[in-house]
Write an enzyme that holds these catalytic residues in place. Sequence first.
Site, PDB file in Angstrom:
ATOM      1  N   ASP A  72      64.746  50.857 -87.013  1.00  0.00           N
ATOM      2  CA  ASP A  72      63.946  50.839 -88.230  1.00  0.00           C
ATOM      3  C   ASP A  72      63.941  49.403 -88.700  1.00  0.00           C
ATOM      4  O   ASP A  72      64.988  48.735 -88.700  1.00  0.00           O
ATOM      5  CB  ASP A  72      64.530  51.766 -89.298  1.00  0.00           C
ATOM      6  N   SER A  73      62.770  48.932 -89.019  1.00  0.00           N
ATOM      7  CA  SER A  73      62.654  47.518 -89.364  1.00  0.00           C
ATOM      8  C   SER A  73      61.655  47.331 -90.482  1.00  0.00           C
ATOM      9  O   SER A  73      60.860  48.236 -90.785  1.00  0.00           O
ATOM     10  CB  SER A  73      62.245  46.701 -88.130  1.00  0.00           C
ATOM     11  N   PHE A 152      52.390  41.908 -83.730  1.00  0.00           N
ATOM     12  CA  PHE A 152      51.772  43.032 -84.429  1.00  0.00           C
ATOM     13  C   PHE A 152      52.355  43.114 -85.825  1.00  0.00           C
ATOM     14  O   PHE A 152      53.271  42.369 -86.178  1.00  0.00           O
ATOM     15  CB  PHE A 152      51.985  44.347 -83.664  1.00  0.00           C
ATOM     16  N   GLY A 153      51.809  43.998 -86.641  1.00  0.00           N
ATOM     17  CA  GLY A 153      52.330  44.159 -87.990  1.00  0.00           C
ATOM     18  C   GLY A 153      52.150  42.906 -88.829  1.00  0.00           C
ATOM     19  O   GLY A 153      51.058  42.327 -88.890  1.00  0.00           O
ATOM     20  N   ASP A 155      53.504  39.994 -88.345  1.00  0.00           N
ATOM     21  CA  ASP A 155      53.829  38.782 -87.581  1.00  0.00           C
ATOM     22  C   ASP A 155      52.958  37.568 -87.929  1.00  0.00           C
ATOM     23  O   ASP A 155      53.450  36.438 -87.944  1.00  0.00           O
ATOM     24  CB  ASP A 155      53.740  39.055 -86.075  1.00  0.00           C
ATOM     25  N   HIS A 180      63.830  39.573 -85.139  1.00  0.00           N
ATOM     26  CA  HIS A 180      64.870  40.459 -85.679  1.00  0.00           C
ATOM     27  C   HIS A 180      65.245  41.528 -84.660  1.00  0.00           C
ATOM     28  O   HIS A 180      66.420  41.843 -84.483  1.00  0.00           O
ATOM     29  CB  HIS A 180      64.382  41.097 -86.976  1.00  0.00           C
TER      30      HIS A 180
END
Length: 199
Positions: A72-73, A152-153, A155, A180
């Site tokens: 989970d990040s 992605f996300g 970034d 991370h």
Amino acid sequence: MAYEIVLATNNKHKLTEVREILSPYGITVYGLNDLNLHPEDVEENGKDYYENALIKAQSVQELTNLPVIADDSGIEVIALGNIPGLRSARYADECGGYDNAMATIIKNLEGKDRSARFMCDIVAVNIDEKPLLFEGIAEGEIIDHQDGTRGFGYDPIFKSKATGVTFAAMSVEDKNIYSHRALALAKLVSYLKETGRID
């Protein structure tokens, strides 16, 4: 003989990234679809990254004897009270996608400190009797525009303190060292080596 692990995700980007990081160590990473595993939908209602990762790992643990890892990040923007944090993916959904979410964060940071960090907790089950936790933290800052086409996300707006460029602008090789998730997986690899599970 390869060490086999199941990654508890249906996120293709995440699966690709984890495979790239772990394959040099002789670790084969299966996605849920590879093994035709269909865990029940779970509600990620934990109070922190660890609890959410544990919920995901345990939902798959019931379906296989192989080691299972789940992560989970999230991205935490310090001046905004560490949001979106645990709710990073849901925040993007609520904003109508990551582009809108990133634009909202940039707007809300006008005139404020831009420090941020990416957090990742990886929980491993079916390795030892108790769940194992491996945490990675990447420090950096939010820039005022999107930069880079990789990743992605969030970034494209997160500039890594370690490299001076965004996660989306750095090479895959660098991201697989400094992200991370990479930092958390490096701790997993160290543990597997120390306990003799991989060479």
